[in-house]
Write a protein that holds these residues in place. Structure first.
Motif, PDB file in Angstrom:
ATOM      1  N   ASP A  27       4.867  -4.479 -27.132  1.00 19.43           N
ATOM      2  CA  ASP A  27       5.951  -6.361 -27.020  1.00 19.43           C
ATOM      3  C   ASP A  27       7.680  -5.719 -26.057  1.00 19.43           C
ATOM      4  OD1 ASP A  27       7.515  -4.074 -28.900  1.00 19.43           O
ATOM      5  OD2 ASP A  27       8.221  -5.644 -29.921  1.00 19.43           O
ATOM      6  N   ARG A  28       7.758  -5.012 -25.282  1.00 14.96           N
ATOM      7  CA  ARG A  28       8.334  -4.520 -23.952  1.00 14.96           C
ATOM      8  C   ARG A  28       7.990  -3.775 -22.429  1.00 14.96           C
ATOM      9  NH1 ARG A  28      10.611  -6.341 -28.283  1.00 14.96           N
ATOM     10  NH2 ARG A  28      12.738  -5.119 -29.241  1.00 14.96           N
ATOM     11  N   VAL A  29       6.624  -4.206 -22.669  1.00 20.38           N
ATOM     12  CA  VAL A  29       5.963  -4.375 -21.491  1.00 20.38           C
ATOM     13  C   VAL A  29       6.863  -4.588 -20.460  1.00 20.38           C
ATOM     14  CG1 VAL A  29       3.982  -4.865 -19.222  1.00 20.38           C
ATOM     15  CG2 VAL A  29       3.640  -4.860 -22.377  1.00 20.38           C
ATOM     16  N   ALA A  30       7.643  -5.029 -20.103  1.00 20.82           N
ATOM     17  CA  ALA A  30       8.474  -5.031 -18.311  1.00 20.82           C
ATOM     18  C   ALA A  30       9.743  -4.034 -18.988  1.00 20.82           C
ATOM     19  CB  ALA A  30       9.690  -6.666 -18.918  1.00 20.82           C
ATOM     20  N   GLN A  31      10.109  -4.061 -19.587  1.00 22.95           N
ATOM     21  CA  GLN A  31      11.512  -2.976 -20.122  1.00 22.95           C
ATOM     22  C   GLN A  31      10.145  -1.490 -19.403  1.00 22.95           C
ATOM     23  OE1 GLN A  31      10.525  -5.452 -22.295  1.00 22.95           O
ATOM     24  NE2 GLN A  31      12.411  -6.316 -22.707  1.00 22.95           N
ATOM     25  N   PHE A  32       9.524  -1.438 -20.246  1.00 24.23           N
ATOM     26  CA  PHE A  32       8.530  -0.463 -19.552  1.00 24.23           C
ATOM     27  C   PHE A  32       8.694  -0.125 -17.980  1.00 24.23           C
ATOM     28  CE2 PHE A  32       7.562   0.441 -24.712  1.00 24.23           C
ATOM     29  CZ  PHE A  32       7.141   1.518 -24.373  1.00 24.23           C
ATOM     30  N   GLU A  33       8.558  -1.660 -17.458  1.00 23.89           N
ATOM     31  CA  GLU A  33       7.267  -1.497 -16.267  1.00 23.89           C
ATOM     32  C   GLU A  33       9.352  -0.883 -15.789  1.00 23.89           C
ATOM     33  OE1 GLU A  33       5.923  -5.258 -15.204  1.00 23.89           O
ATOM     34  OE2 GLU A  33       4.591  -4.391 -16.260  1.00 23.89           O
ATOM     35  N   MET A  34      10.605  -1.242 -15.977  1.00 24.26           N
ATOM     36  CA  MET A  34      12.003  -1.831 -15.524  1.00 24.26           C
ATOM     37  C   MET A  34      12.405   0.677 -15.306  1.00 24.26           C
ATOM     38  SD  MET A  34      14.531  -2.158 -14.205  1.00 24.26           S
ATOM     39  CE  MET A  34      14.472  -3.801 -14.350  1.00 24.26           C
ATOM     40  N   THR A  66      10.254   2.428 -15.574  1.00 29.81           N
ATOM     41  CA  THR A  66       9.419   3.757 -14.931  1.00 29.81           C
ATOM     42  C   THR A  66       9.716   3.366 -12.938  1.00 29.81           C
ATOM     43  OG1 THR A  66       7.347   3.376 -15.635  1.00 29.81           O
ATOM     44  CG2 THR A  66       7.046   3.608 -14.266  1.00 29.81           C
ATOM     45  N   LYS A  67       9.756   2.045 -12.546  1.00 32.88           N
ATOM     46  CA  LYS A  67      10.860   1.619 -11.607  1.00 32.88           C
ATOM     47  C   LYS A  67      11.990   3.090 -11.147  1.00 32.88           C
ATOM     48  CE  LYS A  67       8.430  -3.009 -10.896  1.00 32.88           C
ATOM     49  NZ  LYS A  67       9.000  -4.387 -10.622  1.00 32.88           N
ATOM     50  N   VAL A  68      13.035   2.499 -12.061  1.00 32.33           N
ATOM     51  CA  VAL A  68      13.986   3.096 -12.089  1.00 32.33           C
ATOM     52  C   VAL A  68      13.460   4.839 -12.111  1.00 32.33           C
ATOM     53  CG1 VAL A  68      16.027   3.912 -13.106  1.00 32.33           C
ATOM     54  CG2 VAL A  68      15.563   1.285 -13.396  1.00 32.33           C
ATOM     55  N   VAL A  69      12.939   5.433 -12.760  1.00 30.72           N
ATOM     56  CA  VAL A  69      12.818   6.474 -13.091  1.00 30.72           C
ATOM     57  C   VAL A  69      11.452   7.032 -11.618  1.00 30.72           C
ATOM     58  CG1 VAL A  69      11.880   9.049 -13.615  1.00 30.72           C
ATOM     59  CG2 VAL A  69      13.415   7.200 -15.657  1.00 30.72           C
ATOM     60  N   GLY A  70      11.549   6.356 -11.365  1.00 32.82           N
ATOM     61  CA  GLY A  70      10.827   6.731  -9.858  1.00 32.82           C
ATOM     62  C   GLY A  70      12.257   6.368  -8.290  1.00 32.82           C
ATOM     63  N   SER A  71      12.944   5.237  -8.455  1.00 33.59           N
ATOM     64  CA  SER A  71      13.589   5.122  -7.690  1.00 33.59           C
ATOM     65  C   SER A  71      14.631   6.552  -7.468  1.00 33.59           C
ATOM     66  CB  SER A  71      14.559   4.041  -7.581  1.00 33.59           C
ATOM     67  OG  SER A  71      15.671   4.353  -7.109  1.00 33.59           O
ATOM     68  N   PHE A 127       5.850   6.488 -18.768  1.00 33.50           N
ATOM     69  CA  PHE A 127       6.671   5.672 -19.937  1.00 33.50           C
ATOM     70  C   PHE A 127       5.294   4.715 -20.320  1.00 33.50           C
ATOM     71  CE2 PHE A 127      10.511   6.350 -16.762  1.00 33.50           C
ATOM     72  CZ  PHE A 127      10.748   6.252 -17.915  1.00 33.50           C
ATOM     73  N   GLY A 128       4.685   4.107 -19.594  1.00 37.30           N
ATOM     74  CA  GLY A 128       2.948   3.753 -20.605  1.00 37.30           C
ATOM     75  C   GLY A 128       2.806   4.996 -21.219  1.00 37.30           C
ATOM     76  N   LEU A 170       1.017  -1.005   0.092  1.00 34.91           N
ATOM     77  CA  LEU A 170       0.148  -0.039   0.051  1.00 34.91           C
ATOM     78  C   LEU A 170       0.985   0.916  -0.123  1.00 34.91           C
ATOM     79  CD1 LEU A 170      -2.838  -0.906   2.574  1.00 34.91           C
ATOM     80  CD2 LEU A 170      -3.121  -0.963  -0.127  1.00 34.91           C
ATOM     81  N   LEU A 171       1.955   1.368   0.701  1.00 34.69           N
ATOM     82  CA  LEU A 171       3.128   2.172   1.058  1.00 34.69           C
ATOM     83  C   LEU A 171       3.189   2.807  -0.456  1.00 34.69           C
ATOM     84  CD1 LEU A 171       4.366   4.892   2.320  1.00 34.69           C
ATOM     85  CD2 LEU A 171       6.216   3.045   2.537  1.00 34.69           C
ATOM     86  N   ILE A 172       3.629   1.795  -1.431  1.00 41.11           N
ATOM     87  CA  ILE A 172       4.739   1.758  -2.065  1.00 41.11           C
ATOM     88  C   ILE A 172       3.816   2.387  -3.107  1.00 41.11           C
ATOM     89  CG2 ILE A 172       5.663   0.247  -4.500  1.00 41.11           C
ATOM     90  CD1 ILE A 172       7.019  -1.879  -2.473  1.00 41.11           C
ATOM     91  N   VAL A 173       2.344   1.802  -3.250  1.00 47.14           N
ATOM     92  CA  VAL A 173       1.319   1.731  -4.542  1.00 47.14           C
ATOM     93  C   VAL A 173       0.724   3.477  -3.944  1.00 47.14           C
ATOM     94  CG1 VAL A 173      -1.391   1.902  -4.857  1.00 47.14           C
ATOM     95  CG2 VAL A 173       0.647  -0.120  -4.851  1.00 47.14           C
ATOM     96  N   SER A 174       1.155   3.635  -3.160  1.00 44.69           N
ATOM     97  CA  SER A 174       0.456   5.348  -2.407  1.00 44.69           C
ATOM     98  C   SER A 174       1.650   6.265  -3.339  1.00 44.69           C
ATOM     99  CB  SER A 174      -0.004   6.198  -1.266  1.00 44.69           C
ATOM    100  OG  SER A 174       1.764   5.297  -0.541  1.00 44.69           O
ATOM    101  N   VAL A 175       2.713   5.976  -3.213  1.00 41.95           N
ATOM    102  CA  VAL A 175       3.938   7.266  -3.964  1.00 41.95           C
ATOM    103  C   VAL A 175       3.884   7.172  -5.104  1.00 41.95           C
ATOM    104  CG1 VAL A 175       6.871   6.738  -3.850  1.00 41.95           C
ATOM    105  CG2 VAL A 175       5.085   6.775  -1.372  1.00 41.95           C
ATOM    106  N   VAL A 176       3.649   5.779  -5.759  1.00 44.84           N
ATOM    107  CA  VAL A 176       4.031   5.531  -7.000  1.00 44.84           C
ATOM    108  C   VAL A 176       2.079   6.228  -7.643  1.00 44.84           C
ATOM    109  CG1 VAL A 176       3.083   3.760  -9.297  1.00 44.84           C
ATOM    110  CG2 VAL A 176       5.497   3.386  -7.489  1.00 44.84           C
TER     111      VAL A 176
END
Length: 163
Positions: free
Chosen positions: A141-148, A150-155, A130-131, A20-26
């Motif tokens: 065809d690059r769903v996992a890469q877009f998710e990565m 997103t996580k990196v820029v969020g970090s 990124f979405g 829940l904390l991660i979802v709220s930050v994202v």
């Protein structure tokens, strides 16, 4: 048996709280509209935000391409502009995968992160969702890469959200 069940429940609750904390930050850092713009408010002044972000990029081994002080460029043209600095960086093994899926995606890579100060003196980190980029370039065809990405820029931007 009761202690085991209590531990399992406690672990489940702790995990749920973390999710829940991660979802709220994202969620707070998601695009507010359909323009694909994501904004995160900085808890530190502009110079420190730039320094923290650049240090985090380097610490992650991500290639830093350039820093463009847009307000200085404006001042050189005798135009007044609030503080505005564009940072350009990326991970070629990740970013070029988007371009191999659709060459037009090169318009959005490498990553561009804008640090800007508003009229109230608040500093914001701003980038393209990124979405939204995936939809813009019809990349499916690059769903996992877009998710990565997103996580990196969020970090990276999370380094400026606390003092």
């Amino acid at each position: 048996m009761t202690a085991h069940l209590t531990n399992r429940i406690a672990n489940f609750c702790a995990s749920l709280l973390l999710v829940l904390l991660i979802v709220s930050v994202v969620s707070a850092a998601r695009a507010d509209s359909d323009d694909g713009i994501v904004r995160v408010k900085s808890a530190v002044p502009m110079a420190e935000a730039i320094s923290r972000i650049k240090a985090d990029i380097a610490g992650k081994g991500i290639k830093f391409f350039m820093e463009i002080d847009q307000s200085r460029l404006a001042a050189d043209a005798d135009i007044k502009l609030r503080p505005s600095t564009l940072l350009v960086f990326g991970n070629p093994p990740l970013g070029t995968q988007f371009i191999t899926s659709n060459p037009n995606a090169g318009l959005d890579w490498p990553v561009r992160l804008l640090l800007t100060q508003d009229d109230n003196g608040d500093v914001w980190a701003v980038w393209t969702d990124f979405g939204w980029i995936a939809k813009r370039h019809n990349i499916r065809d690059r769903v996992a890469q877009f998710e990565m990405a997103t996580k990196v820029v969020g970090s990276i931007t999370s380094t400026i959200t606390t003092r």
